[in-house]
Design an enzyme around this catalytic site. Structure first.
Site, PDB file in Angstrom:
ATOM      1  N   HIS A  23       0.799  -1.231   0.000  1.00 38.78           N
ATOM      2  CA  HIS A  23       0.000   0.000   0.000  1.00 38.78           C
ATOM      3  C   HIS A  23       0.826   1.273   0.000  1.00 38.78           C
ATOM      4  CE1 HIS A  23       0.970   0.032   4.293  1.00 38.78           C
ATOM      5  NE2 HIS A  23       0.636   1.299   4.281  1.00 38.78           N
TER       6      HIS A  23
HETATM    7  C1  UD1 Z   1      -1.875   6.149   5.219  1.00 40.86           C
HETATM    8  C2  UD1 Z   1      -0.558   6.699   5.751  1.00 40.86           C
HETATM    9  C3  UD1 Z   1       0.519   5.620   5.687  1.00 40.86           C
HETATM   10  C4  UD1 Z   1       0.070   4.358   6.394  1.00 40.86           C
HETATM   11  C5  UD1 Z   1      -1.289   3.916   5.865  1.00 40.86           C
HETATM   12  C6  UD1 Z   1      -1.785   2.768   6.695  1.00 40.86           C
HETATM   13  C7  UD1 Z   1      -0.199   9.107   5.332  1.00 40.86           C
HETATM   14  C8  UD1 Z   1       0.567  10.090   4.559  1.00 40.86           C
HETATM   15  N1  UD1 Z   1      -0.086   7.824   4.948  1.00 40.86           N
HETATM   16  O1  UD1 Z   1      -1.693   5.845   3.865  1.00 40.86           O
HETATM   17  O2  UD1 Z   1       1.687   6.089   6.321  1.00 40.86           O
HETATM   18  O3  UD1 Z   1       1.012   3.355   6.164  1.00 40.86           O
HETATM   19  O4  UD1 Z   1      -2.234   4.999   5.973  1.00 40.86           O
HETATM   20  O5  UD1 Z   1      -2.729   2.008   6.004  1.00 40.86           O
HETATM   21  O6  UD1 Z   1      -0.872   9.475   6.260  1.00 40.86           O
HETATM   22  N2  UD1 Z   1      -9.024   4.911   1.150  1.00 40.86           N
HETATM   23  C9  UD1 Z   1     -10.269   4.333   1.025  1.00 40.86           C
HETATM   24  N3  UD1 Z   1     -10.845   3.848   2.157  1.00 40.86           N
HETATM   25  C10 UD1 Z   1     -10.266   3.926   3.374  1.00 40.86           C
HETATM   26  C11 UD1 Z   1      -8.987   4.505   3.476  1.00 40.86           C
HETATM   27  C12 UD1 Z   1      -8.380   4.997   2.358  1.00 40.86           C
HETATM   28  O7  UD1 Z   1     -10.854   4.265  -0.059  1.00 40.86           O
HETATM   29  O8  UD1 Z   1     -10.857   3.471   4.374  1.00 40.86           O
HETATM   30  C13 UD1 Z   1      -8.405   5.495  -0.052  1.00 40.86           C
HETATM   31  C14 UD1 Z   1      -8.434   7.027   0.005  1.00 40.86           C
HETATM   32  O9  UD1 Z   1      -9.630   7.519  -0.507  1.00 40.86           O
HETATM   33  C15 UD1 Z   1      -7.255   7.398  -0.838  1.00 40.86           C
HETATM   34  C16 UD1 Z   1      -6.281   6.218  -0.636  1.00 40.86           C
HETATM   35  O10 UD1 Z   1      -7.028   5.146  -0.096  1.00 40.86           O
HETATM   36  O11 UD1 Z   1      -7.625   7.433  -2.193  1.00 40.86           O
HETATM   37  C17 UD1 Z   1      -5.124   6.563   0.267  1.00 40.86           C
HETATM   38  O12 UD1 Z   1      -5.578   6.933   1.572  1.00 40.86           O
HETATM   39  P1  UD1 Z   1      -4.691   7.899   2.506  1.00 40.86           P
HETATM   40  O13 UD1 Z   1      -5.328   7.986   3.836  1.00 40.86           O
HETATM   41  O14 UD1 Z   1      -4.409   9.170   1.781  1.00 40.86           O
HETATM   42  O15 UD1 Z   1      -3.302   7.174   2.603  1.00 40.86           O
HETATM   43  P2  UD1 Z   1      -2.902   5.661   2.878  1.00 40.86           P
HETATM   44  O16 UD1 Z   1      -2.303   5.094   1.635  1.00 40.86           O
HETATM   45  O17 UD1 Z   1      -4.023   4.943   3.491  1.00 40.86           O
HETATM   46  N1  UDP Z   2      -3.840  -5.065   9.019  1.00 40.06           N
HETATM   47  C1  UDP Z   2      -5.135  -5.533   9.257  1.00 40.06           C
HETATM   48  N2  UDP Z   2      -5.885  -5.934   8.182  1.00 40.06           N
HETATM   49  C2  UDP Z   2      -5.418  -5.897   6.899  1.00 40.06           C
HETATM   50  C3  UDP Z   2      -4.090  -5.424   6.691  1.00 40.06           C
HETATM   51  C4  UDP Z   2      -3.338  -5.005   7.771  1.00 40.06           C
HETATM   52  O1  UDP Z   2      -5.578  -5.593  10.402  1.00 40.06           O
HETATM   53  O2  UDP Z   2      -6.152  -6.260   5.987  1.00 40.06           O
HETATM   54  C5  UDP Z   2      -3.042  -4.621  10.172  1.00 40.06           C
HETATM   55  C6  UDP Z   2      -1.686  -5.261  10.276  1.00 40.06           C
HETATM   56  O3  UDP Z   2      -1.781  -6.490  10.957  1.00 40.06           O
HETATM   57  C7  UDP Z   2      -0.908  -4.206  11.045  1.00 40.06           C
HETATM   58  C8  UDP Z   2      -1.511  -2.920  10.566  1.00 40.06           C
HETATM   59  O4  UDP Z   2      -2.771  -3.251   9.995  1.00 40.06           O
HETATM   60  O5  UDP Z   2      -1.163  -4.310  12.436  1.00 40.06           O
HETATM   61  C9  UDP Z   2      -0.610  -2.324   9.538  1.00 40.06           C
HETATM   62  O6  UDP Z   2      -1.246  -1.317   8.872  1.00 40.06           O
HETATM   63  P1  UDP Z   2      -0.810  -0.847   7.433  1.00 40.06           P
HETATM   64  O7  UDP Z   2      -0.047  -1.918   6.749  1.00 40.06           O
HETATM   65  O8  UDP Z   2      -2.025  -0.328   6.796  1.00 40.06           O
HETATM   66  O9  UDP Z   2       0.101   0.415   7.756  1.00 40.06           O
HETATM   67  P2  UDP Z   2       1.632   0.637   8.180  1.00 40.06           P
HETATM   68  O10 UDP Z   2       1.938  -0.213   9.340  1.00 40.06           O
HETATM   69  O11 UDP Z   2       2.472   0.343   6.982  1.00 40.06           O
HETATM   70  O12 UDP Z   2       1.662   2.093   8.486  1.00 40.06           O
END
Ligand code: UD1
Ligand code: UDP
Length: 357
Positions: A208
């Site tokens: 991601h």
């Molecule tokens: C964010 C964090 C990243 C973290 C990740 C965990 C920042 C800069 N990045 O990235 O460090 O590792 O969360 O998962 O804060 N979206 C959905 N549904 C959701 C959530 C997101 O559709 O429930 C979509 C959003 O609309 C957007 C994309 O996913 O288009 C990215 O979401 P965003 O919150 O900007 O960043 P993440 O990639 O989730």
């Molecule tokens: N995780 C979860 N369900 C999923 C994918 C990840 O519960 O489908 C959990 C995972 O076990 C970990 C956390 O989400 O505890 C990690 O989040 P993510 O990979 O989104 O973000 P990051 O740690 O890279 O910021």
């Protein structure tokens, strides 16, 4: 004492679950949770509050799906209003997301004490939004809770010794969560059967990170490598919505088992039963280690460098051939997984005791 906790993204719910439980044990502390709304799908947010018994947020800001500046700016404005009316003694922020930075900055400018959990981590890649968020958050916090010795060393190298900031080696709050929920996952999760998986015989992967998803060639290379591995060993990928959108937009062919994001209990079950983990997630790299699984990290750097040094994790970037080479190399860690790199599972107690001191 009143603590305002800021959460917004999936890994923050998991981290907050452990601290919220600890706070409930202290009758003198009131916790008010602000959910920025950064993650908003039911399986990216609500499921964690329900499964992990996290208290319901008092404030839901519903700010998401915006550019970095717009998202952080709108969160800053809304969090500031709440802090002015709630007047907390301390604001607790987690990790390195836009929600983290917005919360820390709002509090700092109001001269409210900021505590940063998961401080001191560095990838030394300033192109990552997370690196910007964590460096700025560390610098404006009052107490930094570092999960590892490396994190403490990083901060000392940056001169944090000379700032009026308290550094605490607390251990990793995610280890607390993993230990606490493992038995619940063992008794409640049925995902292995539901997906027809054989324990110890599949690859668990996740992708991601912006650096992988927003560069089409990197995403394509990673997916091709996973497609090839899936020919001879099942690859399961709970797909992040960011990645799903891009796969659909770019019409990238996926041959592995792509499933919707799962809750934490199912994720623990998937990780602890996997043969191997392949990921660009920060949290999952550590969970692989907690559950004794070797991890191939689909990034060029990691903040969890002790895993690489111990041979528990190999960094491969996003080149298909390098990924496949690493997968086919039978790596054995330099020592057993049975060493404490992330504390003793009692980070939450240490954090709360330091905050109330
Ligand atoms: C964010 C964090 C990243 C973290 C990740 C965990 C920042 C800069 N990045 O990235 O460090 O590792 O969360 O998962 O804060 N979206 C959905 N549904 C959701 C959530 C997101 O559709 O429930 C979509 C959003 O609309 C957007 C994309 O996913 O288009 C990215 O979401 P965003 O919150 O900007 O960043 P993440 O990639 O989730
Ligand atoms: N995780 C979860 N369900 C999923 C994918 C990840 O519960 O489908 C959990 C995972 O076990 C970990 C956390 O989400 O505890 C990690 O989040 P993510 O990979 O989104 O973000 P990051 O740690 O890279 O910021």
């Amino acid at each position: 004492m009143k603590i305002v906790t800021i959460v917004g993204a999936r890994p923050q719910f998991i981290k907050a679950s452990a601290l919220s439980r600890e706070i409930k044990n202290h009758s003198g502390i009131e916790e008010v949770i602000i959910h920025t709304g950064q993650h908003f799908d039911a399986n990216m947010s609500d499921i964690f509050f329900k499964e992990m018994d996290i208290p319901a947020p008092k404030y839901q800001l519903d700010i998401h799906s915006l550019s970095h500046g717009a998202m952080t700016g709108r969160m800053l404005e809304e969090i500031e209003k709440i802090l002015v009316s709630e007047k907390p003694d301390c604001v607790l922020v987690y990790g390195d997301t836009n929600s983290t930075l917005a919360g820390a900055l709002a509090a700092r400018k109001l001269n409210i004490r900021v505590a940063h959990v998961e401080a001191g981590l560095r990838s030394y890649n300033m192109a990552m939004p997370e690196e910007i968020n964590r460096i700025l958050t560390d610098r404006i916090s009052d107490i930094l809770f570092c999960p590892t010795d490396t994190a403490i060393k990083n901060l000392k190298n940056e001169g944090f010794d000379h700032f009026n900031i308290k550094l605490v080696q607390s251990g990793d709050i995610m280890f607390d969560a993993a230990l606490y929920y493992k038995s619940k996952a063992d008794s409640e999760s049925i995902i292995i059967d539901d997906l027809n998986l054989n324990s110890g015989e599949y690859v668990l992967a996740s992708i991601h990170r912006q650096e992988n998803t927003d560069q089409t060639n990197r995403l394509q290379e990673i997916i091709e490598a996973l497609n090839i591995i899936h020919h001879h060993r099942t690859v399961v990928v709970p797909i992040h919505p960011r990645t799903r959108k891009l796969i659909e937009q770019q019409q990238i062919k996926v041959k592995f088992k792509m499933i919707d994001p799962v809750g934490y209990l199912d994720m623990i079950s998937l990780t602890s039963n996997a043969a191997i983990v392949m990921t660009d997630s920060g949290g999952l790299q550590k969970e692989a280690f907690f559950f004794g699984k070797y991890c191939i990290t689909l990034r060029d750097q990691t903040e969890w460098i002790e895993l690489v040094e111990g041979g528990f994790n190999t960094l491969v970037g996003a080149d298909k051939n390098v990924i496949l080479d690493a997968y086919h190399t039978n790596v054995s860690p330099k020592t057993s997984f049975n060493i404490q790199l992330y504390g003793d599972g009692h980070a939450a107690g240490k954090i709360i005791n330091s905050i109330i001191l």
